[in-house]
Design a protein around this motif. Structure first.
Motif, mmCIF file in Angstrom:
data_model
loop_
_atom_site.group_PDB
_atom_site.id
_atom_site.type_symbol
_atom_site.label_atom_id
_atom_site.label_comp_id
_atom_site.label_asym_id
_atom_site.label_seq_id
_atom_site.Cartn_x
_atom_site.Cartn_y
_atom_site.Cartn_z
ATOM 1 N N TYR A 118 0.816 -1.214 0.000
ATOM 2 C CA TYR A 118 0.000 0.000 0.000
ATOM 3 C C TYR A 118 0.850 1.264 0.000
ATOM 4 C CZ TYR A 118 -3.176 3.601 1.777
ATOM 5 O OH TYR A 118 -3.894 4.757 1.958
ATOM 6 N N ASP A 120 0.579 5.094 0.801
ATOM 7 C CA ASP A 120 -0.287 5.994 1.564
ATOM 8 C C ASP A 120 -0.203 7.409 0.988
ATOM 9 O OD1 ASP A 120 -1.738 7.425 3.384
ATOM 10 O OD2 ASP A 120 -0.654 6.731 5.156
ATOM 11 N N ALA A 176 -6.313 1.239 2.327
ATOM 12 C CA ALA A 176 -5.615 0.160 1.631
ATOM 13 C C ALA A 176 -6.601 -0.828 1.026
ATOM 14 C CB ALA A 176 -4.671 -0.551 2.595
ATOM 15 N N ALA A 181 -4.826 -3.146 -1.702
ATOM 16 C CA ALA A 181 -3.410 -3.324 -1.377
ATOM 17 C C ALA A 181 -3.233 -3.708 0.087
ATOM 18 C CB ALA A 181 -2.637 -2.046 -1.690
ATOM 19 N N PRO A 183 -1.225 -2.955 3.686
ATOM 20 C CA PRO A 183 -0.392 -2.024 4.444
ATOM 21 C C PRO A 183 0.586 -2.750 5.364
ATOM 22 C CG PRO A 183 -2.521 -2.231 5.510
ATOM 23 C CD PRO A 183 -2.573 -3.112 4.279
#
Length: 400
Positions: A118, A120, A176, A181, A183
């Motif tokens: 992930y 951010d 996420a 995805a 994290p």
């Protein structure tokens, strides 16, 4: 009613029996074959050592680590195979291929990190880029933006109140999951953290730390994520043993709580130039590595991937084949003679999930590149954005 010959009637009976047998074989044989439901956002998981016994069919028993991992891993489909013999008067045997359940230790890296790592958009580097841009510091903003384009681990510690901690975890997980995805989080709150050095702090005592860790585990339960557990905590036992008495047991309890929540944990194991592999392996075993996914190396450091992989493979073999991850956030130029905001350092290989023949799960940016190590080599306080250092890291980044 249509008249059936004896031969035709026998064939129909056999066909129905086969269909029933196949249907039973395809159904889950045990309650734990069903996906584990995520815990309520306000629920606190029971201690990892407890067991729940109930006669109420509406209450699910406490899940073990192996069952909890099913919350975010997919099990293989079951297919019944049978070839009825029309000439036979007996129901053929229906066979169901055995499917071994995936666990925290055995699930492929591509399953644990399904959807990739992930990125951010509101991480530390992204926030720094916005602030620097508003100040007209174009070059520094550009370097921060370059770092922000990569997946960087989210650090959790005592700088958050409990309410802020919950908001941070929940927000990151939700974002996420929205993009599919995975994290990566870092827990950094153990008592006597950093042995009183630049990043001194942590929980008041072991009980407070384990309560805090339980809160982290409860928010991640039922979600796909991984956690790097307490950078430097085991390696620093060599440096300040009087301050780290009993630390292995504390980490073991924290790892057990994460495992009970179905969260793959990697216990920090220093780096290739710190604690010898056999000694680190013994510490990892005492710290509950058998309940974790594995361990992490090179966090916040600069050693090349080749050195770290060689070290990690020795440690892995000594602890029964545990998986591992390597921090490549600042190792693009190798060791530069000092650890704290090392001059001449550069970004390393971009984060990626690995699928090779070694025990390496992923190359990660665990340390936030651009975040200061402390007030050394011109840096601000630990954890604050070091804008000029971020420019250096980007300028010296590894090629390829």
């Amino acid at each position: 009613m249509t008249h059936l010959t004896p031969t035709t009637r026998a064939a129909v009976v056999i066909g129905v029996a086969v269909a029933l047998a196949a249907g039973l074989a395809g159904a889950p044989a045990r309650a734990d074959a069903a996906p584990v439901e995520p815990r309520s956002a306000s629920a606190t998981p029971p201690p990892a050592t407890s067991a729940t016994t109930t006669t109420d069919p509406t209450v699910r028993p406490t899940k073990s680590a192996e069952r909890a991992i099913a919350a975010f891993t997919s099990r293989g489909g079951r297919g019944a195979t049978a070839s009825p013999d029309p000439a036979s008067s007996t129901v053929p045997t229906v066979t169901t291929p055995a499917v071994a359940p995936q666990t925290i230790r055995t699930a492929p890296s591509t399953t644990l990190y399904r959807g990739g790592l992930y990125v951010d958009p509101s991480g530390e580097a992204a926030r720094a880029a916005t602030a620097l841009s508003s100040q007209g510091r174009t070059a520094e903003a550009s370097a921060a933006r370059t770092i922000a384009q990569q997946p960087v681990a989210t650090w959790l510690g005592g700088w958050f109140t409990d309410a802020q901690l919950v908001k941070k975890i929940d927000g990151t997980v939700a974002a996420a999951e929205k993009v599919g995805a995975t994290p990566v989080f870092v827990t950094y709150n153990i008592p006597n953290r950093d042995c009183g050095s630049h990043s001194a702090g942590g929980s008041a005592d072991n009980a407070a730390y384990l309560r805090w860790n339980q809160l982290v585990a409860s928010r991640l339960a039922g979600h796909r994520a991984s956690v790097i557990v307490e950078p430097d905590a085991l390696a620093l036992i060599s440096t300040c043993p009087t301050q780290t008495n009993g630390r292995e047991a504390t980490i073991a309890a924290a790892v057990a709580a994460l495992a009970a929540a179905g969260v793959p944990a990697y216990i920090d194991a220093g780096n290739s130039n710190w604690v010898p592999p056999k000694i680190m392996a013994a510490r990892l075993e005492a710290a509950g590595v058998d309940r974790a996914r594995g361990f992490a190396t090179n966090v916040s450091n600069y050693y090349p991937v080749e050195n770290e992989r060689a070290y990690a493979e020795q440690v892995s073999e000594a602890v029964g084949g545990a998986r591992y991850v390597i921090d490549t956030s600042r190792n693009g130029r190798g060791w530069k003679g000092t650890w704290c905001n090392a001059p001449g350092a550069g970004l390393g290989s971009v984060p990626s999930v690995q699928t090779g023949t070694t025990k390496l799960d992923a190359l990660l940016w665990i340390k936030t590149p651009g975040a200061s190590d402390g007030q050394c080599n011109g840096g601000p306080a630990a954890g604050q954005w070091h804008a000029s250092y971020a420019v250096q890291l980007v300028a010296n980044r590894a090629v390829g």
